[in-house]
Design an enzyme around this catalytic site. Structure first.
Site: not given
Length: 566
Positions: A340-341, A144, A51-52, A90
């Protein structure tokens, strides 16, 4: 240009009718395919999604971060240095890469709809593996949670057994951060004594333990498996074991290279980082809306804790991969590592994700394929011995590296090809009624040889008139409620979206147009351009100098039109 506008209205407009959900049995018969021979034919899949996580890793050239276990994985993998998410938030990103469809096809730009009901009964990557004989398992944050995955992480469609979520996940946003006054707060910067946490642990620690347990279960079974493990850190709050701060003395932490809002940045492009502002420690700073800025010393604290959270993540990945060795499956398991990014760390005066800049859309992406990206280890040999980030200085580079532009939407067809499954067909222009297809393309062609060496970047281009080529494009988008920053600019609900920023990234430039968007019929009007951005990577790698001119760069607009059309 009227014709172009009408074409896009048709391409993106809603289809009438409600898409009925197919039963799992019907899905099974629809999805079973004849296998082809792939480089990882018959292998298991370990899919790690973070995540992130932006590519602040040693294997991506970051000299500050301590990530020896991820770097070790990279040393056995093909690493993509230009991989991008399709939307930097997300739920839309995860639904996109797990279905192999772009956000305009999943119609998920926020968190509040389930694609099987809202857009189409699209098959997912784990579902495809499940229906081709794999045991599919989900640990931690893969889909998510909530509405966007039907409150079930898409079980039973995607997973053979109910997905696992850590029991301590529910405390993530509670007041668990001890302040200097001894009281507990819901802070952004939150190093903790793990023994004082609810349950005496943290969610990612629990996810690692469960994933290791599942590996031990699967080692005795004949069935192939697809195990997805989703790690939460470095997502906010930056809550991690406090000992990781020792790796990053504050005097070694610098500000972002460009911690100011660029002079020519269109207001619609700016992300006002509302989720950061809602944390107790940031609230206490009384920062002005929308541009801030945060005080320099607090910016350093955020960056320090982000790096510390990455090293905490690295420890979890190291323990997981070491367990893969322990159960003797490293030579028969494909390992994928991605995020995810990304996440802005003060660049352009922004924090968090929620934009089309590289810092928000770029992700790490690497594939370990035994016998392809590296020769198989000798029987009983260890591929991924655990490396302690507190004592190990690794310095290993990738086994192979590609600078080709690639997208997360290509994960589905890529993994299918690697595993020897039939690659899902390319989606037709309008695919809402098509259960199994992909809007990405397999990227196995970029790393087919086990002798893969570092692919050198093609000659740069700083002349926009000469940049029109067949160079691969990474395509991202982000919605906004208005032309200027609002309290909901970061995460507008579908009904409030009025503008969509479509962005294409090539090796030479990032080009973005912000156009009128109608949430009632999901249509974008490319004749109604609210703002534009153009950054030339050779002279402006941080994307600070916007040289957009709609007249001079009309050919880039046409290139985007052509790309979206197909």
């Amino acid at each position: 240009m009227a014709e172009a506008g009408r074409v896009f209205h048709c391409l993106l407009a809603a289809l009438c009718g409600v898409f009925a959900l197919f039963s799992p049995a019907a899905a099974a018969s629809r999805l079973r395919t004849h296998s082809t021979t792939g480089p990882g034919d018959g292998m298991n899949v370990l899919f790690i999604v973070v995540d992130d996580l932006r590519p602040v890793l040693g294997c991506y050239g970051d000299n500050l971060v301590k990530s020896p276990n991820i770097d070790q994985l990279a040393s056995q993998s093909i690493v993509f240095s230009n991989a991008y998410a399709q939307q930097a938030v997300c739920a839309p990103s995860r639904v996109s890469f797990l279905t192999g469809r772009r956000p305009d096809t999943t119609r998920l730009y926020d968190f509040y709809s389930y694609w099987r009901v809202h857009s189409g009964n699209y098959s997912t990557m784990p579902q495809y593996f499940k229906e081709n004989g794999y045991m599919t398992m989900s640990v931690g944050k893969v889909f998510h949670p909530g509405v966007s995955s039907n409150y079930s992480d898409d079980y039973p469609y995607s997973w053979s057994i109910p997905p696992f979520h850590p029991s301590t996940e529910k405390y993530e946003n509670d007041k668990t951060c001890r302040g200097k006054d001894g009281r507990l707060y819901a802070n952004l910067v939150c190093p903790v004594d793990v023994t004082e946490m609810p349950g005496g642990t943290l969610p990612d620690i629990q996810s690692t333990e469960e994933a290791i347990r599942l590996l031990n279960v699967m080692k005795t079974k004949k069935q192939k498996f697809f195990l997805a493990v989703g790690y939460h850190k470095p997502h906010i709050p930056l809550r991690y074991p406090q000992e990781f701060l020792k790796l990053y003395p504050l005097e070694n932490i610098t500000l972002a290279p460009d911690p100011w809002v660029p002079e020519k940045l269109p207001p619609v492009a700016y992300n006002p980082w509302m989720d950061i502002r809602q944390r107790d420690d940031v609230k206490a700073l009384n920062v002005t809306f929308p541009y801030g800025p945060l005080p320099d010393d607090f910016q350093r604290l955020i960056r320090q804790s982000y790096y510390a959270a990455v090293s905490y993540l690295d420890m979890q990945v190291g323990l997981l991969l070491n367990a893969l060795d322990d159960v003797g499956l490293s030579n028969s398991t494909i390992v994928v590592f991605t995020a995810d990014h990304g996440w802005s760390l003060g660049e352009h005066g922004e924090w968090a994700k929620y934009s089309n800049f590289d810092v928000a859309t770029q992700v790490p992406l690497m594939f370990y394929v035994p016998g392809m990206t590296t020769s198989s280890a000798r029987q009983g040999g260890r591929v991924f011995p655990y490396l302690d980030p507190f004592s190990h200085i690794l310095g290993l580079g990738p086994q192979g590296q590609s600078t080709k532009m690639v997208e997360l939407v290509s994960l589905f067809p890529t993994l299918a090809e690697l595993a020897g499954l039939q690659v899902p067909p390319a989606c037709p222009g309008a695919s809402f009624h098509v259960a199994l297809c992909t809007e990405g393309a397999s990227i196995v062609r970029y790393f087919k040889s086990s002798e893969q060496k570092v692919l050198m970047k093609e000659d740069g281009c700083n002349d926009t008139d000469k940049c029109y080529s067949e160079e691969p494009i990474a395509f991202s988008q982000y919605p906004r409620p208005a032309d200027t920053p609002q309290w909901d600019s970061d995460k507008p609900k579908l009904k409030d979206i009025r503008i969509m920023g479509y962005s294409m990234r090539t090796i030479d430039y990032r080009y973005t147009v912000w156009v009128q968007f109608n949430p009632e019929n999901f249509s974008a009007n490319f004749e109604d351009i609210h703002a534009g951005e153009l950054y030339m990577m050779e002279t402006d790698p941080n994307q600070d100098n916007n040289i957009y001119n709609n007249t001079l760069h009309r050919h880039l607009y046409q290139k985007m039109i052509d790309f979206l059309k197909h």
